[in-house]
Design a protein around this motif. Sequence first.
Motif, PDB file in Angstrom:
ATOM      1  N   PRO A  11       1.041  -1.303  -0.039  1.00 63.93           N
ATOM      2  CA  PRO A  11      -0.119   0.251   0.086  1.00 63.93           C
ATOM      3  C   PRO A  11       0.863   1.392  -0.138  1.00 63.93           C
ATOM      4  O   PRO A  11       0.525   2.353  -0.501  1.00 63.93           O
ATOM      5  CB  PRO A  11      -0.834  -0.144   1.225  1.00 63.93           C
ATOM      6  CG  PRO A  11      -0.010  -1.188   2.102  1.00 63.93           C
ATOM      7  CD  PRO A  11       0.595  -2.140   1.288  1.00 63.93           C
ATOM      8  N   THR A  12       2.005   1.077   0.683  1.00 63.97           N
ATOM      9  CA  THR A  12       2.990   2.407   0.557  1.00 63.97           C
ATOM     10  C   THR A  12       3.308   2.613  -0.860  1.00 63.97           C
ATOM     11  O   THR A  12       3.470   3.738  -1.277  1.00 63.97           O
ATOM     12  CB  THR A  12       4.146   2.339   1.555  1.00 63.97           C
ATOM     13  OG1 THR A  12       3.591   1.808   2.900  1.00 63.97           O
ATOM     14  CG2 THR A  12       5.003   3.422   1.594  1.00 63.97           C
ATOM     15  N   LEU A  13       3.726   1.541  -1.548  1.00 68.25           N
ATOM     16  CA  LEU A  13       4.137   1.805  -2.839  1.00 68.25           C
ATOM     17  C   LEU A  13       2.926   2.254  -3.836  1.00 68.25           C
ATOM     18  O   LEU A  13       3.210   3.233  -4.644  1.00 68.25           O
ATOM     19  CB  LEU A  13       4.759   0.397  -3.464  1.00 68.25           C
ATOM     20  CG  LEU A  13       5.007   0.509  -5.066  1.00 68.25           C
ATOM     21  CD1 LEU A  13       6.315   1.329  -5.064  1.00 68.25           C
ATOM     22  CD2 LEU A  13       5.278  -1.012  -5.495  1.00 68.25           C
ATOM     23  N   ALA A  14       1.721   1.589  -3.608  1.00 64.20           N
ATOM     24  CA  ALA A  14       0.682   2.256  -4.462  1.00 64.20           C
ATOM     25  C   ALA A  14       0.435   3.792  -4.101  1.00 64.20           C
ATOM     26  O   ALA A  14       0.108   4.654  -5.035  1.00 64.20           O
ATOM     27  CB  ALA A  14      -0.510   1.271  -3.948  1.00 64.20           C
ATOM     28  N   ALA A  15       0.593   4.145  -2.870  1.00 64.85           N
ATOM     29  CA  ALA A  15       0.422   5.719  -2.579  1.00 64.85           C
ATOM     30  C   ALA A  15       1.490   6.482  -3.095  1.00 64.85           C
ATOM     31  O   ALA A  15       1.239   7.562  -3.805  1.00 64.85           O
ATOM     32  CB  ALA A  15       0.350   5.805  -0.842  1.00 64.85           C
ATOM     33  N   GLY A  16       2.673   5.855  -3.253  1.00 61.41           N
ATOM     34  CA  GLY A  16       3.965   6.794  -3.965  1.00 61.41           C
ATOM     35  C   GLY A  16       3.592   6.882  -5.189  1.00 61.41           C
ATOM     36  O   GLY A  16       3.991   8.045  -5.974  1.00 61.41           O
TER      37      GLY A  16
ATOM     38  N   ILE B 122      -1.579   5.061   2.228  1.00 62.73           N
ATOM     39  CA  ILE B 122      -1.233   5.603   3.354  1.00 62.73           C
ATOM     40  C   ILE B 122      -1.883   5.053   4.534  1.00 62.73           C
ATOM     41  O   ILE B 122      -1.226   4.568   5.442  1.00 62.73           O
ATOM     42  CB  ILE B 122      -1.147   7.034   3.486  1.00 62.73           C
ATOM     43  CG1 ILE B 122      -0.303   7.693   2.258  1.00 62.73           C
ATOM     44  CG2 ILE B 122      -1.118   7.782   4.654  1.00 62.73           C
ATOM     45  CD1 ILE B 122      -0.432   9.246   2.125  1.00 62.73           C
ATOM     46  N   PHE B 123      -3.357   4.901   4.559  1.00 62.18           N
ATOM     47  CA  PHE B 123      -3.874   4.601   5.896  1.00 62.18           C
ATOM     48  C   PHE B 123      -4.080   3.047   5.857  1.00 62.18           C
ATOM     49  O   PHE B 123      -4.131   2.563   7.015  1.00 62.18           O
ATOM     50  CB  PHE B 123      -5.243   5.088   5.836  1.00 62.18           C
ATOM     51  CG  PHE B 123      -5.243   6.568   6.333  1.00 62.18           C
ATOM     52  CD1 PHE B 123      -4.989   7.097   7.623  1.00 62.18           C
ATOM     53  CD2 PHE B 123      -5.654   7.512   5.150  1.00 62.18           C
ATOM     54  CE1 PHE B 123      -4.912   8.408   7.982  1.00 62.18           C
ATOM     55  CE2 PHE B 123      -5.665   8.858   5.627  1.00 62.18           C
ATOM     56  CZ  PHE B 123      -5.306   9.423   6.884  1.00 62.18           C
ATOM     57  N   MET B 124      -3.705   2.244   4.917  1.00 66.18           N
ATOM     58  CA  MET B 124      -3.692   0.861   5.089  1.00 66.18           C
ATOM     59  C   MET B 124      -2.111   0.592   5.741  1.00 66.18           C
ATOM     60  O   MET B 124      -2.164  -0.347   6.463  1.00 66.18           O
ATOM     61  CB  MET B 124      -3.750   0.249   3.605  1.00 66.18           C
ATOM     62  CG  MET B 124      -5.127   0.074   3.152  1.00 66.18           C
ATOM     63  SD  MET B 124      -5.050  -0.295   1.230  1.00 66.18           S
ATOM     64  CE  MET B 124      -4.807  -1.738   1.225  1.00 66.18           C
ATOM     65  N   ALA B 125      -1.437   1.343   5.330  1.00 62.36           N
ATOM     66  CA  ALA B 125       0.039   1.205   6.019  1.00 62.36           C
ATOM     67  C   ALA B 125       0.315   1.461   7.513  1.00 62.36           C
ATOM     68  O   ALA B 125       0.829   0.917   8.480  1.00 62.36           O
ATOM     69  CB  ALA B 125       1.019   1.745   5.233  1.00 62.36           C
ATOM     70  N   LEU B 126      -0.340   2.738   7.762  1.00 62.17           N
ATOM     71  CA  LEU B 126       0.084   3.080   9.093  1.00 62.17           C
ATOM     72  C   LEU B 126      -0.200   2.697  10.434  1.00 62.17           C
ATOM     73  O   LEU B 126       0.433   2.393  11.099  1.00 62.17           O
ATOM     74  CB  LEU B 126      -0.514   4.807   9.116  1.00 62.17           C
ATOM     75  CG  LEU B 126       0.229   5.988   8.381  1.00 62.17           C
ATOM     76  CD1 LEU B 126      -0.515   7.107   8.580  1.00 62.17           C
ATOM     77  CD2 LEU B 126       1.623   6.266   9.045  1.00 62.17           C
ATOM     78  N   PRO B 127      -1.448   2.134  10.471  1.00 62.17           N
ATOM     79  CA  PRO B 127      -1.612   1.304  11.640  1.00 62.17           C
ATOM     80  C   PRO B 127      -0.888  -0.009  11.950  1.00 62.17           C
ATOM     81  O   PRO B 127      -0.604  -0.211  13.226  1.00 62.17           O
ATOM     82  CB  PRO B 127      -3.354   1.119  11.795  1.00 62.17           C
ATOM     83  CG  PRO B 127      -3.878   1.054  10.510  1.00 62.17           C
ATOM     84  CD  PRO B 127      -2.777   2.211   9.654  1.00 62.17           C
ATOM     85  N   ASN B 128      -0.714  -0.462  11.020  1.00 63.19           N
ATOM     86  CA  ASN B 128       0.232  -1.697  11.057  1.00 63.19           C
ATOM     87  C   ASN B 128       1.470  -1.465  11.161  1.00 63.19           C
ATOM     88  O   ASN B 128       2.237  -2.322  11.915  1.00 63.19           O
ATOM     89  CB  ASN B 128      -0.088  -2.636   9.683  1.00 63.19           C
ATOM     90  CG  ASN B 128      -1.529  -3.095   9.543  1.00 63.19           C
ATOM     91  OD1 ASN B 128      -2.118  -3.648  10.401  1.00 63.19           O
ATOM     92  ND2 ASN B 128      -2.304  -2.437   8.416  1.00 63.19           N
TER      93      ASN B 128
END
Length: 460
Positions: A339-344, A370-376
């Motif tokens: 998800p971080t890559l997709a956001a970038g 961004i929000f899929m990555a942050l809590p994890n």
Amino acid sequence: MDSSPSPTSPPPTGTSPAGGTSTGSTALRKAALRLIPFVAVMFFINYLDRTAISFAGPNGMNDDLALTAAQYGFAAGIFFVGYIILEIPSNLALHRFGARKWLARIMVTWGIVAVLFTWVQDATQLYWLRFLLGVTEAGFFPGAILFLTLWFPREYRRRALAGFYLAQPLTTVIGAPLAGFLMQSGHGVFGLEGWRFMFLCVGVPAIVLGVACWFYLTDKPEDAKWLTADERAWMRRELDAEADENEARGHVSARRILGEGRVWALAVAYFGLIYGLYSLAFFLPTIIGGFQERFGTTFSVFEKGLVTAVPYVPAAIALFLWSRHIYRNGFKSWHIALPTLAAGVSVPVALYMNSPFLTILVIAVTACGIFMALPNFWSLPAQFLTGAAAAAGIAFINTFGNIGGFSAPYITGWLTDLTGDEKLGLWLTGGLLVLSSVILLVLSRRSRAALTETPRTATV
């Protein structure tokens, strides 16, 4: 970072097929229902107050205070200077004095400063108030994260953090239209411009909730009168067993934090995530305000708030479903990196869409990533940090990451003034998010043995 057990693996010894003892499941359910919604509401107010400037800027404040894009970006970013200076001391104070007292102190003081934005008269005063807001708010976010790690064992922590983090996208889903409504309908109330009235209305709740925090929160399971003696004992055993496990496989002391490579790797990766988060938060309302020039569309202040909220609706849903999937199936490194890559990749793409609909659609992909990555992400430090080391390590990672909070709005605004548009600044944002995804993948390969966990299926 990867977990190898399959979803069909038998439950750990001492647990029921449903996952966890009856006592444990009941204790976790009670703690989740009592603590997570309240702390999430605190985070909602926290994020709304720190990003209120993004709603005020393009809706009267920038014109009234004669701010350039760089000055607006500097005002948005200087918040993080004060925040960074006091982040680690504040989190260590929370560890010493307890979450209930320290989080209450933080909320009341930042609420007072937030209300003072109502009467700001020029750029210099705006800079000072943003700096003071960061000083008074320092320690809240890592303190809230630490508080949850003190309550929820590792196997349940991701879900607890997901429930807490859900407040962040919902702040924009609810807060953006609310800010638009307050600015539009409150113009002239008490003789104030709409954006000033909005600052007044979003600052007061922090003071009220801070007072409530003092009486409502419980610092640790053994102090919880709302749990039975057996439930308190079960939670203490689970948390102590996790601390012992961390010690056995390479616990990091508070004194060794700055020499620990995993801490630095997570800090740099978090920098990229936060840079992306605040590029989106502080400049999305400005991008939407520019739709009139780019596409010939016209929105009222309230309608701009509604449009700003749109990308965060799927982001909130994606955060919930993604964390639920991880909780049920076990964590893998790509659950954060992908998800971080997709956001970038999606950040700069949004700038080349030929309609408001397509622009918002691509921005929604960025927000989801961004929000899929942050809590994890925040479940990772607690896998090798405990006690004072957890307080210092989480605070350091958050502090380093929040340098991105200062850099993102200022650099984006400066590049916008320099080049005449926002494209270069958001290309930089995308590149940093891609870098974060690479770091997380590399870290997972080098630290897999140290950052491994087995999923359970208990309900929280």
